[in-house]
Structures are given as C-alpha cells and as structure tokens.
Write a protein that holds these residues in place. Sequence first.
Motif, PDB file in Angstrom:
ATOM      1  N   ARG A 122       0.824  -1.205   0.000  1.00 21.95           N
ATOM      2  CA  ARG A 122       0.000   0.000   0.000  1.00 21.95           C
ATOM      3  C   ARG A 122       0.865   1.264   0.000  1.00 21.95           C
ATOM      4  N   HIS A 134      -5.156   4.046   6.838  1.00 23.12           N
ATOM      5  CA  HIS A 134      -5.247   2.595   6.732  1.00 23.12           C
ATOM      6  C   HIS A 134      -4.932   1.977   8.094  1.00 23.12           C
ATOM      7  N   HIS A 179      -0.494   4.784   8.078  1.00 27.32           N
ATOM      8  CA  HIS A 179      -0.717   3.350   8.198  1.00 27.32           C
ATOM      9  C   HIS A 179      -0.561   2.978   9.677  1.00 27.32           C
TER      10      HIS A 179
END
Length: 673
Positions: A342, A608, A568
């Motif tokens: 990602r 995320h 993240h």
Amino acid sequence: MYAWLDRLNEEQREAATFDGGPLRILAGAGTGKTTTLTSRVAWLVAQGVPAERVLLLTFTRRAAREMIGRTEQLLARSIESRARVVGGTFHSVAHRLLRLNAAALGLAEGFSVIDPADAADVIDIVRHEVVPKATGRRFPRKATLLDLYSRAANTSTPISELVGEVAPWCGEHTEAIAEICRRYVAHKRSRALLDFDDLLLYWRAAANHERLGPSIASAFDHVLVDEYQDVNALQVDIIAAMRRDDRRVTVVGDDAQAVYGFRGASPRHLLDIDLTFPEVTTIHLGHNYRSTQPILDVANRLSDDAPAGFSVRLHSPQTHGERPTLIRCGDEDSEVRAVCERVLAHREAGTALRDQAVLVRAAHHSDLLELELSRRKIPYVKYGGLRFLEAAHVKDLLCVFRLADNPRDELAWFRLLQRLDGVGPATARRVVDALGLDKGTDGDVGLRWIPAAIELPARVRPLADGLVAAMAGRQGEALAAHAARLVEAYRPILDGAFDDAVARSGDLDALVAAAAQGAARLSDIAADITLEPPRSTSDLAGPPLIDEDWLVISTVHSAKGLEWDAVHLIHAADGNFPSDMALGSLDGLEEERRLFYVATTRARRALHVYVPQRFHFQPRRHDDHAWAQPSRFLSSSVVGCFDEEAALLDGDEPLIHLDATEAVGLELDLLWR
C-alpha cells in the motif's frame, strides 16, 4: 493594521481577540491551535501590552520557538515591532527564574541540573545505603524508585498511596522507599544538584512565597499555556500561584489528546479548570484544516464511544475524500506485506514516501516491517532513536561544564574519572571520597585535588591534572574561550576512550558554539542542553538509511503534533493497541483510546488500519501462534466508517468477490443451462 485577523475563522478570531480574565480554548486536532495562540499573542502586543510582559509556556522548545517566531513576523508586518515575547518550556523558564533568584531560594549560584539518568544514579547511591546487601527478597531497582519519587513530586500524592497504585508488589518496602526518597533529597541538596522535578518544585515555592511570589508574578501581564491537557498537579499549582492576583491567563488544549498519564498529567486539569479559575470563559475550535471528513468521521465515532471527555467534534470543509480502509490480515507477515504494497501504491499515485507514516503503539511493533522494508529496498527513518544527550562524549563534556561552576557535583566527578584508562568504580570512589565533596569544595578544588589525585594510576594523572586545571577558573576570559579550553583539556581523554573520536569531536565544537550564544555561565549551557537536547548526533547516525525519499516509522507518542498525507496504523489488535500494560485501570484504558484518536487524526488524505488475526510466538516453532481480537476501539460504529479488505496468508487461494450484478447473471446462466 489587523489585516492578519481576517485570515482567521470566527472561532479563532474570537479567541485571539478575547479581552477579559481567564480563557480556555478547547482546540481539536488540526483546528489551527498554533495559529490561534500566535495570533492572540500578537493581538495582545498590538493592543499595547509590552512583549516582555507576555509569558508563553509550552512543552517543547521547538513549539516555543515556532510560536515566538510566527508572532514576531506578524508584529513586524502589522506594527513594525521587533518586540520579543518571553517563552519556553516549563522547565527552561523555571531554570531561568531559579538562576535569577538562587540566593533568595537558598540555592548555590552554580547549581547543576541533572537529567533522569543521573537522577537514577543518585537514587541508586542512596538505595545501597538503605538496603546495603541482598535481603533475599525482591527490592525495587533505581528506575522504579525514581518513577515513584517523580510521581509523588508531580502529583502531590503520598508515596504510600503511589506504591499501592503503581507498584503494589513493593508494598512491604514502603517505609524503605520513603527513606530512600528522603535521603535522595538530602543528597542532592548537599551537592547542589537539581533534577527536573526540583526545577518545578522550587518555582512553585518561589511563586507561593509571600514576598518573592508577587515579585515574580508581577513581571507578566499575561500568561499563555499551550497543551494544557498535558499539565500535572505541580504545574497547575505554579499557574495558579503566578495568576493569584492577576487573572489574565489563557490555556489551550484538547482533552482528546491527553496521552502523558505516565508523567502525572491528566485531562481533568483542562476539563475542570473552573476549580482553579471559576470565572473562566471557554471557546471551542472544531473547524479542522488537516483531514478530510471521512477521516474525521472515524475520530468523531471514537469520541462518541468514550465515557467522558472528548469535548470537541471535528468538521471539515473537505466533505469528500477516500474512505479509510480497515485491512484484516492473516498474521504479522501478511500485515507487513500489505503495508509495503500500500505504501508503494501511494507512491506510484504521487504521494512521496516522506508524506507517509507507519504508526506503532510500541517501538518493537515495527521489527518485522523494518526487515521487509530493507528487503524491498524501501528507505525509512524511525523516530525514537538515541538523542544527542545520550551520546557518551556529549554527556562527558556537559559534566565538565557542570563542575566548572559546581565542584560538589559528585556524579560528574564519578563519570569523568571512569573515562580514564584503568580507572573503575572503586578507584573513582576513592578519589571522590578524598575530595570531601560533602564538606564543600567551592573555590578550593585545586587544593583538594592534589591529595585526591594520588589514588589515580600514574599514567593517567597528567590527563586528569590538565582537566582539573582547566576547570579551576576562567582567568578573566570570555565564556566561549573558557569552554574551548575545557574541550582541549578533555580531548585527549576522548581520544583514549573512543575509537571514533574524530566523528565525536564535531559535537564538542557544537557545544563550544553554544557557549557563544549569550549564556551567563557554563552550567547554564549544560542545563539548557539537558532540558531540551537535540535529537541526534553524528557518531550515532551509522550507515544512511535514506536517499532521495524515505518512509517515516514512528510511535504514536512521537507523532503527536505531526501530520502526513497517508497514515498506516499497524497492530490494531487487543493487547497491542490498547497495550495490555495499560489495562489495569479505567484511566489507563481511556488514555489508550485517546492515543488511538491521536493516531487517526495524523492523516490528511488516507488512513489505513491493519488488524492481524494471529501472532506467532517467538521464536517460531511449528507454526505456534495465538489468535487475536481486533482492538476494542474498533467498535461497530467506528468500523462503519471504514471500507474493509482482507490481506491473505502465504499459500491462501485468492477469494472470489462477486458484486450483485455478477451474482444475478451467474444465477440466470445456471438456470438457462
């Protein structure tokens, strides 16, 4: 003249131009808190308040420099003023006040400021006096003892209560712990040593003194305190004493970002400020300039789940944007692969690595990720390494600076003596005892050194003699020249003690440069660097991990106040986040919730969150593992703000995903057959 006020929104302008008594600004994440506070300082000065009569208190020197710099720019543009506001951290301001009032407070003029590591060493000395030998039962080590002492000092809580709350296994040793604390205080006093807590304790004593207190408080017309959710009881007492007769005080904070309970801080001081200032006015800042509304929806749902606090709901003009993603991972391996993929996908889409961050609850949570990043040749930097002050040679020279003003500093002597070849703790102790530090050495260190030096090996005595001679006096020279002479006297010791002496030498030159910045004495320089050390040092850098771009890995605590385009958040499983170490009390659990909130509000465009479903035991044997539950903060209402995805384990077959149209088409096709 006030055109810059037009750039503020209505809430910010109301706070910046408030004219009255106590003011509380509840500023949510990303709502322009710094802009508002800076504008308020500038407005006060523009209204005629002398800049030197405005005191700005922050929790980092970087924040103070930023706010004062921005204030000066506003003033220079609007009223062509070069006025400079008084500002700094609680501890740095306390240090300045104590230097100015040392005699009145019964302090030695050249007192030494010691960092937590040195304070723990002093605790260890008195610990062995109280518990001289093994007792056959576990007794708390120096770190635990210092933590108990510091909590007692900062929260005004008796040691007996703290032992029951923080370290109940020490209950049978409560009397011995109290005796260690008493001796610790006496030991510091006899050696003219002040730890970080002492700076605030003496400031409170000075502020509450019937004659000295009003003199200190009257120096300021306005006091502004940033990050008020992070103050402890001792700091609240200081603010109350400083504003006892003049109620013009402004506090800014966000109870949803109070994450320093281990320092004695509590969001209740912000929420219950009316107990200290009953006439307080409150202004809310909820207009978020950082994140898109889908990200703020996550933060607001976290707020809704909290049993108390979270005073501000966040809203953004950026109503559209990418929905946050919740990635359920098979295990830690699949988690790090998902993160890397990602991260690279964002990079390909135009988001630089440095505009992305991986946030972790604890530093070791990124161990596997760091290996995978290295394997894929993705450069990264990690927040939380050794600081400048923790480099051995830097601390050595600071000890030299301390001794130049305070020859009674036993810890500094003990450290420097052991830097000599062939000198261990026993020899250093004999030299220190021969100096008779407890009898006072002011002005006669050179005379006392002669008989003490006999305890040293002959081959290193010239090095020690040269250093003591350099410390003995300034000889009428400038402070920077004296510092340079001390460096030259220490340099031969540096060469003999470290293989990479050349790399370390540059840091010593930086300390000499600091001596030319207007300090009054060398102990001031040592104290300033101890209180707010630089982040890194040349000898600790090692091989570079970064090239033209790099990913950031950071603990959530270190990320507070920062922001990135993409965030993240990994290891969002119970026991990891929230940490199992924090689940012993409701307060601990709620601080973990606030920490989770801080993590989510660091993201500007993309968020995320990764949830491993199982964790392997270490070392791995036959796929031994434990199943994990998603973080309890991921309630159904919070999860409803995410798009959910799955990251597969190695060897798993890809799942078939059918939308409704495909399903109906497949069903009809089967019927027609």
